[in-house]
Design a protein around this motif. Structure first.
Motif, PDB file in Angstrom:
ATOM      1  N   GLN A  84     -14.194  12.759   4.513  1.00 25.97           N
ATOM      2  CA  GLN A  84     -13.010  11.950   4.196  1.00 25.97           C
ATOM      3  C   GLN A  84     -12.718  10.931   5.293  1.00 25.97           C
ATOM      4  O   GLN A  84     -13.283  10.989   6.384  1.00 25.97           O
ATOM      5  CB  GLN A  84     -11.805  12.870   3.985  1.00 25.97           C
ATOM      6  CG  GLN A  84     -11.967  13.698   2.729  1.00 25.97           C
ATOM      7  CD  GLN A  84     -10.670  14.305   2.254  1.00 25.97           C
ATOM      8  OE1 GLN A  84     -10.649  14.938   1.244  1.00 25.97           O
ATOM      9  NE2 GLN A  84      -9.589  14.093   2.973  1.00 25.97           N
ATOM     10  N   CYS A  85     -11.816  10.021   4.986  1.00 23.11           N
ATOM     11  CA  CYS A  85     -11.351   9.026   5.971  1.00 23.11           C
ATOM     12  C   CYS A  85     -12.503   8.183   6.525  1.00 23.11           C
ATOM     13  O   CYS A  85     -12.622   7.993   7.729  1.00 23.11           O
ATOM     14  CB  CYS A  85     -10.591   9.669   7.125  1.00 23.11           C
ATOM     15  SG  CYS A  85      -9.171  10.613   6.609  1.00 23.11           S
TER      16      CYS A  85
ATOM     17  N   CYS B 189      -7.912   9.104  -1.289  1.00 22.76           N
ATOM     18  CA  CYS B 189      -9.228   9.707  -1.069  1.00 22.76           C
ATOM     19  C   CYS B 189      -9.173  11.228  -1.014  1.00 22.76           C
ATOM     20  O   CYS B 189     -10.072  11.900  -1.501  1.00 22.76           O
ATOM     21  CB  CYS B 189      -9.860   9.184   0.211  1.00 22.76           C
ATOM     22  SG  CYS B 189      -9.706   7.438   0.441  1.00 22.76           S
ATOM     23  N   CYS B 190      -8.099  11.786  -0.408  1.00 24.86           N
ATOM     24  CA  CYS B 190      -7.972  13.238  -0.343  1.00 24.86           C
ATOM     25  C   CYS B 190      -8.039  13.816  -1.745  1.00 24.86           C
ATOM     26  O   CYS B 190      -8.679  14.826  -2.000  1.00 24.86           O
ATOM     27  CB  CYS B 190      -6.633  13.635   0.277  1.00 24.86           C
ATOM     28  SG  CYS B 190      -6.559  13.321   2.034  1.00 24.86           S
TER      29      CYS B 190
ATOM     30  N   THR C 218     -11.522  13.301  -3.514  1.00 22.12           N
ATOM     31  CA  THR C 218     -12.510  14.206  -2.938  1.00 22.12           C
ATOM     32  C   THR C 218     -12.332  15.612  -3.522  1.00 22.12           C
ATOM     33  O   THR C 218     -13.312  16.264  -3.898  1.00 22.12           O
ATOM     34  CB  THR C 218     -12.377  14.224  -1.405  1.00 22.12           C
ATOM     35  OG1 THR C 218     -12.584  12.907  -0.921  1.00 22.12           O
ATOM     36  CG2 THR C 218     -13.385  15.153  -0.780  1.00 22.12           C
TER      37      THR C 218
ATOM     38  N   VAL D 119     -15.889  19.996   2.689  1.00 20.37           N
ATOM     39  CA  VAL D 119     -15.106  18.773   2.873  1.00 20.37           C
ATOM     40  C   VAL D 119     -14.664  18.689   4.329  1.00 20.37           C
ATOM     41  O   VAL D 119     -13.960  19.578   4.820  1.00 20.37           O
ATOM     42  CB  VAL D 119     -13.857  18.754   1.963  1.00 20.37           C
ATOM     43  CG1 VAL D 119     -13.023  17.510   2.244  1.00 20.37           C
ATOM     44  CG2 VAL D 119     -14.246  18.810   0.495  1.00 20.37           C
TER      45      VAL D 119
ATOM     46  N   TYR E  80     -12.213  16.961   6.698  1.00 20.39           N
ATOM     47  CA  TYR E  80     -10.984  16.189   6.509  1.00 20.39           C
ATOM     48  C   TYR E  80     -10.220  16.079   7.817  1.00 20.39           C
ATOM     49  O   TYR E  80     -10.464  16.834   8.767  1.00 20.39           O
ATOM     50  CB  TYR E  80     -10.099  16.844   5.441  1.00 20.39           C
ATOM     51  CG  TYR E  80      -9.471  18.146   5.864  1.00 20.39           C
ATOM     52  CD1 TYR E  80     -10.204  19.335   5.856  1.00 20.39           C
ATOM     53  CD2 TYR E  80      -8.144  18.188   6.290  1.00 20.39           C
ATOM     54  CE1 TYR E  80      -9.636  20.523   6.269  1.00 20.39           C
ATOM     55  CE2 TYR E  80      -7.568  19.380   6.707  1.00 20.39           C
ATOM     56  CZ  TYR E  80      -8.316  20.544   6.694  1.00 20.39           C
ATOM     57  OH  TYR E  80      -7.750  21.714   7.114  1.00 20.39           O
TER      58      TYR E  80
ATOM     59  N   ILE F  49      -4.759  16.693   4.982  1.00 22.10           N
ATOM     60  CA  ILE F  49      -4.796  16.521   3.527  1.00 22.10           C
ATOM     61  C   ILE F  49      -3.497  15.878   3.088  1.00 22.10           C
ATOM     62  O   ILE F  49      -2.408  16.394   3.354  1.00 22.10           O
ATOM     63  CB  ILE F  49      -5.027  17.851   2.813  1.00 22.10           C
ATOM     64  CG1 ILE F  49      -6.425  18.345   3.175  1.00 22.10           C
ATOM     65  CG2 ILE F  49      -4.925  17.684   1.298  1.00 22.10           C
ATOM     66  CD1 ILE F  49      -6.728  19.702   2.680  1.00 22.10           C
TER      67      ILE F  49
ATOM     68  N   THR G 241      -5.323  20.238  -4.757  1.00 23.53           N
ATOM     69  CA  THR G 241      -6.242  20.433  -3.624  1.00 23.53           C
ATOM     70  C   THR G 241      -6.378  21.916  -3.312  1.00 23.53           C
ATOM     71  O   THR G 241      -7.445  22.385  -2.919  1.00 23.53           O
ATOM     72  CB  THR G 241      -5.765  19.681  -2.362  1.00 23.53           C
ATOM     73  OG1 THR G 241      -4.430  20.066  -2.074  1.00 23.53           O
ATOM     74  CG2 THR G 241      -5.821  18.183  -2.570  1.00 23.53           C
TER      75      THR G 241
ATOM     76  N   TYR H  90     -13.190  23.715   3.180  1.00 21.22           N
ATOM     77  CA  TYR H  90     -12.516  22.609   3.863  1.00 21.22           C
ATOM     78  C   TYR H  90     -12.615  22.825   5.364  1.00 21.22           C
ATOM     79  O   TYR H  90     -12.231  23.870   5.866  1.00 21.22           O
ATOM     80  CB  TYR H  90     -11.051  22.518   3.426  1.00 21.22           C
ATOM     81  CG  TYR H  90     -10.846  21.626   2.226  1.00 21.22           C
ATOM     82  CD1 TYR H  90     -11.256  22.028   0.960  1.00 21.22           C
ATOM     83  CD2 TYR H  90     -10.263  20.367   2.364  1.00 21.22           C
ATOM     84  CE1 TYR H  90     -11.087  21.201  -0.135  1.00 21.22           C
ATOM     85  CE2 TYR H  90     -10.088  19.529   1.276  1.00 21.22           C
ATOM     86  CZ  TYR H  90     -10.501  19.954   0.023  1.00 21.22           C
ATOM     87  OH  TYR H  90     -10.343  19.132  -1.058  1.00 21.22           O
TER      88      TYR H  90
ATOM     89  N   ARG I  12     -11.531  21.168   8.947  1.00 22.39           N
ATOM     90  CA  ARG I  12     -10.688  20.130   9.537  1.00 22.39           C
ATOM     91  C   ARG I  12     -11.378  19.554  10.762  1.00 22.39           C
ATOM     92  O   ARG I  12     -11.462  20.206  11.808  1.00 22.39           O
ATOM     93  CB  ARG I  12      -9.325  20.684   9.927  1.00 22.39           C
ATOM     94  CG  ARG I  12      -8.372  19.611  10.409  1.00 22.39           C
ATOM     95  CD  ARG I  12      -7.025  20.221  10.752  1.00 22.39           C
ATOM     96  NE  ARG I  12      -6.053  19.210  11.083  1.00 22.39           N
ATOM     97  CZ  ARG I  12      -5.957  18.638  12.266  1.00 22.39           C
ATOM     98  NH1 ARG I  12      -6.793  18.966  13.233  1.00 22.39           N
ATOM     99  NH2 ARG I  12      -5.023  17.726  12.489  1.00 22.39           N
TER     100      ARG I  12
END
Lengths: 154, 652, 301
Positions: B387-388, B405-406, B409, B427, B429, B432, B443, B454, B456
């Motif tokens: 992401q991002c 996008c969050c 995705t 993912v 990220y 979120i 999500t 996920y 981070r």
């Protein structure tokens, strides 16, 4: 009220309503700290600025004049800033003939979104004027006569 | 003129750093000022009532309010003084908030500066004259630029409201980015099933004229009376005859054309219809790939076309349309992610964008809805989403959050599991951002029900290892390094202003921000207006937006247009130039410089004079500074008015 | 061709010891290309390890003194083969743009240092000032027949803002030179990975892991040899290769050249001039294979 003696000088700004006045607003909304010397006169377009405004401001005691409009090609009225640019280029060269340092005058382009840039412009122009110090003034008992003669000449 | 001065505290916004009572006291000493006071909130109802009462009680002839920027409340207070029976132009504002109290904390200097600004406003006010609007006829047609979901919504709402709509779309089909999506969040329903019928409505609506594969060449005029020059780009296919049968696509031997609709996943033919549900469903030739147009050899499509609509000689065509309002809905483009060297900078075929992945997921896409690695066509097992990419990243000049996008995705992770139950999605990220109805729940579902991992943290490097891609990143919650052997990497690439957005802005005479997104009239109160009357914004051209927000803004823009057109005539702004016939020498300089052609030559007793057409004049004042005689004066910004401000400032 | 290239040359301390072959080959290659090198008189440590980890002022003072020496030579640019020296010389110059820091540094020195001189790597001037195309023209023995990977290490071009050279994630300077020399270049994906660097003493296990990964990856993509531009990288991959093999139970036998050594061979210089015999992992097999490939070609021609 006079300028704050010793700390402020008299700086006049002519800003177009659509870009630069908005940019100065954006700077305010963003709380971008600026020197307090500048006083802003709002005009619809930089193309509305008659070079005589600048000369008269200087004659009447301004220490500096700053003009700001929309970036070239971004003028709200299509082409006003192009007219402005021609006039301002000439007035810049004309000021020394009147006895003013050309550095007392500046023109720039700031868009409505460029708050940060406006802060930089004001800060650096104010610094520049403070470095020059107060502009020569028409003073004394004949001041008003001299001014009216100059006025007539213009 | 007896003047009243009202100095606003704006709560503590002004009062904290400006002694408003002192400003009012100083104002009382100015010549002409009959009344001055400081008030808590001048724009509030009691604040406005106080102005009305003071005008009546003190028989005031003009009012100065020292408060926020006139761009905020000038109109508000003009209406206030009008309620008290004054002409609305016998009013001035001093901006002591944005230009004083918010940019410094020195109370003495601020108070002093505020007094100066009030004096300038007072001096100008003494030179103000009452001005009166004129009425002018308007053309109740609306131009919608851009045929994405926001433009479609605006066009349909306007058309259903009875307005004639002209829609101009750059590509050969409407539908925009939404037409490229497989499913939409958070309901996971089919994008083309929602959008498709709306696209058909546009095509069939009796009030809508659609120019696809066309661009705006030139815009002239003003609110109520715009004149638009539209460039219909050559398609080399006569669309009046084309039935969209698609035989040309089957037979075209040039099969290596870039497939723009499918984001470069796969190739298409030089003559093509972008996708089966395209509106209009007409073929066009991509001249860069057509061998007939590049080398003069081929001509197969002309031979096979049953309706004989191929025309290799076709030229761009220009059409003029007259409208009264414009809705700009030009959308966004994806950030060029190849600047990210750490993700391979475009060297690895199995690192793709989210939009490319959408095309792969789509049943009508180039892979028929099968997820395949571009490098070898194999089904991936481990899929990493990052992401991002081009969002919230100062180092690439994109500090803003794209916002959607969050969500996409999460949607893609869910769809991946649906398509490939054996797969595992990861993912990476930063945070979120799922602020929307049912968004956060969505999500959560991706994580909890679809077992998406996920992590981070940011990815620092992607590099090939055998036929896999090793994705290395940080897990900032665990404080550890993570390495994932990925088969496919999908980048959630952020949005940026559409290519050419700034050029269109110049034609529309609207402002745009540092990133090229169009600026709304006011960030809170005028979300769809621009600073140019009659020009409105819808969708992502104003800033990245998801589908519901784009649709809402499309409807909002339509509501504004319908409101504008609810009157048969509009009131002109009386801040226009007028000619003092006695001083005019008929040199014609003003006529040459006027950007609007608003000044014409007339004759008065055998002498040439200039004459301003008031309803066309937009009030820039270029003529006023041009006139060697000072004969043309812009009302409300005359030489005398501006010089009175200069004098108020400088003669102390 | 530009024959007027003239630089101050700062060898750095590795050049007198573990990487003497880098120094020899750099000098030999420059001489062969008519690039004039002028040794910095009375040069001292650049202030890299260990000073830069414990005292920035001291570290920069050491660099500043060397830069001042260069300035006194009347030359405006200085080159060094070692990326570590390069980083420190550049960092010192950058930090000393701050007046406060400059004063602190000058306090440590006998006289205020003139740090206006810019520093570049030998690699940078070969690519940017001399030019890959011009190198190609000078090749007499092309490096045909063997696949080499280029390994840049982590500091040669990073931080990008300071080093101002090549791509920070995907540098190509050495790849391009090798290609110009006629070698088959395999795309080495871990070009800018860390080899373990100076952890060789306190945390040897890290070097075993990181350098091991580099060697595994190089082998995986079919590289027969790696070229480097950094004494520390070269040492970890070459001198410690046996240790890496022991620790990871691997069997690498991969020669690790300085890129200047392969350049020298292609320019027709002798192995002795280039210090080929100083390498720990014997490059014999690779070099013989290249030589035989060349003779096959020559015969064919």
């Amino acid at each position: 009220m006079p300028v704050l003696e010793g700390t402020e000088l008299r700086i006049v700004g002519f800003l177009c309503n659509w870009c630069s006045y908005g940019g100065a607003d954006t700077a305010g909304v963003g709380r971008f700290k600026q020197p307090t010397d500048l006083r802003i006169i709002r005009v619809p377009c930089s193309g509305r600025i008659d070079p005589l405004f600048i000369v008269k401001a200087m004659m009447n005691g301004a220490d500096g004049v700053l003009v700001s409009g929309c970036h070239p090609r971004d003028c709200h009225y299509s082409e006003g800033n192009f007219y402005a640019r021609r006039r301002l280029e000439i007035i810049e060269k004309f000021l020394p003939i009147l006895g003013y340092e050309p550095e007392r005058f500046a023109y720039t382009w700031v868009s409505a979104s460029e708050g940060q840039r406006w802060q930089e412009v004001v800060t650096s122009f104010t610094d520049q004027i403070h470095k020059l110090g107060p502009a020569p003034k028409i003073l004394g008992p004949q001041a008003s006569d001299t001014l009216s003669v100059m006025e007539a000449a213009l | 003129m007896k003047i009243g001065v009202f100095v606003c505290h704006c709560g503590s916004n002004i009062e904290a750093t400006v002694d408003t009572a002192a400003v009012a006291a100083a104002a009382r000493q100015f010549p002409g000022v009959a009344f001055a006071t400081d008030t808590m909130y001048t724009c509030s109802e009691p604040g406005q009532d106080e102005i009305v009462a003071a005008i009546k009680e003190h028989n005031l002839g003009g009012v100065v309010v020292a408060s926020c920027t006139p761009r905020m409340h000038e109109q508000t207070f003009r209406r206030t003084v009008e309620r008290a029976g004054l002409n609305r132009y016998l009013f001035e504002m001093a901006n002591i908030r944005e230009h004083v109290s918010w940019i410094g904390k020195d109370r003495e200097a601020n108070t002093n500066k505020s007094i100066d600004l009030v004096r300038m406003a007072t001096e100008k006010l003494t030179h103000n004259r009452p001005l009166y609007s004129k009425k002018f006829d308007i053309n109740k047609r609306v131009l919608v630029i851009g045929g994405g979901v926001a433009g479609i919504q605006a066009a349909l709402d306007c058309a259903d409201g009875g307005l004639e709509v002209v829609m101009v779309e750059k590509t050969s089909t409407i539908g925009g980015k939404m037409a490229k999506l497989d499913k939409t969040f958070p309901t996971v329903d089919c994008s083309s099933c929602i959008l498709g019928p709306r696209m058909v409505d546009v095509a069939q609506h009796p009030n809508i004229t659609l120019y696809a594969y066309s661009e705006i060449e030139e815009i002239n005029g003003y609110v109520g009376n715009f004149e638009i020059k539209v460039k219909k780009k050559a398609t080399y296919v006569d669309w009046d005859l084309c039935t969209g049968c698609g035989i040309c696509m089957e037979k075209c031997p040039s099969k290596k054309a870039t497939d723009f609709f499918n984001e470069g996943i796969g190739k298409t033919t030089a003559i093509n219809i972008p996708f089966p549900q395209a509106i209009p469903k007409k073929a066009k030739i991509d001249p860069a790939f057509c061998t007939k147009l590049t080398k003069g050899k081929c001509g197969v499509c002309a031979k096979v076309c049953p309706s004989g609509c191929i025309n290799y000689e076709m030229q761009d065509e220009f059409i003029t349309e007259k409208v009264g309002a414009i809705v700009t809905a030009t959308g966004f483009d994806l950030f060029d992610w190849s600047v990210y060297g750490e993700y391979g900078g475009g060297r690895y075929p199995d690192v793709i964008t989210g939009l490319q992945y959408e095309r792969m997921l789509s049943a009508s896409g180039p892979t028929g809805g099968h997820i395949k690695r571009p490098s070898d066509g194999k089904e991936p097992k481990n899929i990493v989403f990052i992401q991002c990419v081009g969002s919230r990243d100062k180092s690439v000049g994109r500090p803003y959050c794209t916002g959607f996008c969050c969500m996409y995705t999460a949607k893609q992770a869910i769809l991946t599991k649906d398509h490939l139950p054996e797969s595992q999605s990861y993912v990476f990220y930063m945070d979120i951002r799922a602020i929307g109805k049912l968004y956060d729940e969505f999500t959560r579902r991706a994580m909890e029900e679809y077992d998406t991992k996920y992590i981070r943290g940011r990815v620092s490097m992607i590099y090939p290892k055998g036929d896999k891609l090793l994705v290395r990143g940080a897990d900032t919650l665990m404080g550890s390094q993570v390495e994932v052997d990925a088969d496919l990497v999908v980048l959630a690439v952020g949005a940026e202003a559409a290519a050419g957005a700034s050029k269109l802005a110049e034609k529309l005479r609207i402002s745009y921000d540092t990133y090229g997104f169009y600026m709304e009239g006011h960030p809170k109160l005028k979300p769809v207006e621009t600073n140019t009357a009659g020009v409105y914004l819808a969708g992502a051209c104003q800033g990245p937006k998801d589908i519901p927000s784009s649709v809402a803004q499309g409807s909002a823009a339509a509501a504004k247009v319908l409101g504008l057109f609810s009157k048969d005539q509009l009131e002109s702004d009386p801040q226009v130039s007028i000619v003092d016939i006695k001083r005019c020498i008929g040199c014609g300089k003003c006529i040459k410089t006027c950007p609007y052609g608003a000044i014409k030559e007339t004759e008065l007793r055998g002498m040439v004079k200039a004459d301003v057409i008031e309803t066309i004049c937009q009030g820039c004042g270029i003529c006023t500074s041009t006139c060697p005689q000072g004969a043309v004066q812009l009302q409300h910004f005359t030489d005398n008015q501006i010089l009175s401000e200069v004098n108020a400032l400088c003669q102390f | 061709m530009n024959t007027s290239l003239n630089y101050a040359y700062y060898p750095g301390c590795s050049s007198t010891g573990t990487s003497i072959e880098y120094d020899m080959s750099s000098r030999a290659v420059c001489a062969a290309l008519d690039i004039q090198l002028n040794d910095v008189p009375d040069w001292s440590c650049c202030g890299s390890t260990p000073a830069h980890t414990v005292d920035h002022t001291l570290s920069s003072a050491l660099s500043a003194r060397n830069l001042d020496q260069v300035a006194s030579m009347g030359l405006d640019s200085c080159i060094t083969p070692c990326p570590s020296c390069l980083a420190n010389l550049k960092t010192a110059k950058h930090r000393m743009e701050d007046a406060g820091f400059r004063d602190k540094v000058n306090n440590l020195l006998d006289k205020p240092a003139n740090t206006q001189v810019g520093t570049k790597s030998v690699l940078q001037i070969l690519v940017e000032d001399y030019g890959v195309e011009n190198i190609k023209k000078k090749v007499v023995k092309p490096l045909t027949g063997r696949a080499v990977g280029a390994y840049y290490g982590c500091i040669l071009n990073r931080p990008a803002e300071l080093m101002q050279f090549d791509d920070r994630e995907h540098p190509m300077a050495m790849d391009n030179i090798m290609e110009a020399l006629g070698a088959t270049v395999v795309a080495f994906p871990l070009k800018v990975e860390c080899c373990g660097a100076s952890f060789g003493i306190p945390r040897k296990d890290l070097v075993m892991r990181l350098s091991g990964k580099l060697l595994d990856t190089a082998k995986g993509i079919g590289a027969m040899a790696l070229v480097t531009a950094c004494p520390l990288c070269q040492m970890n991959l070459d001198m410690r290769q046996a240790q890496v093999n022991n620790a990871n139970d691997s069997h690498h036998d991969m020669p690790i050249f300085y890129f200047t050594q392969l350049m020298g061979l292609a320019l027709g210089l002798t192995e002795k001039e280039l210090g080929i015999d100083k390498l720990c992992v014997s490059p014999r097999t690779v070099l013989d294979a290249m030589a035989s490939e060349q003779s096959v070609k020559e015969r064919a021609a």
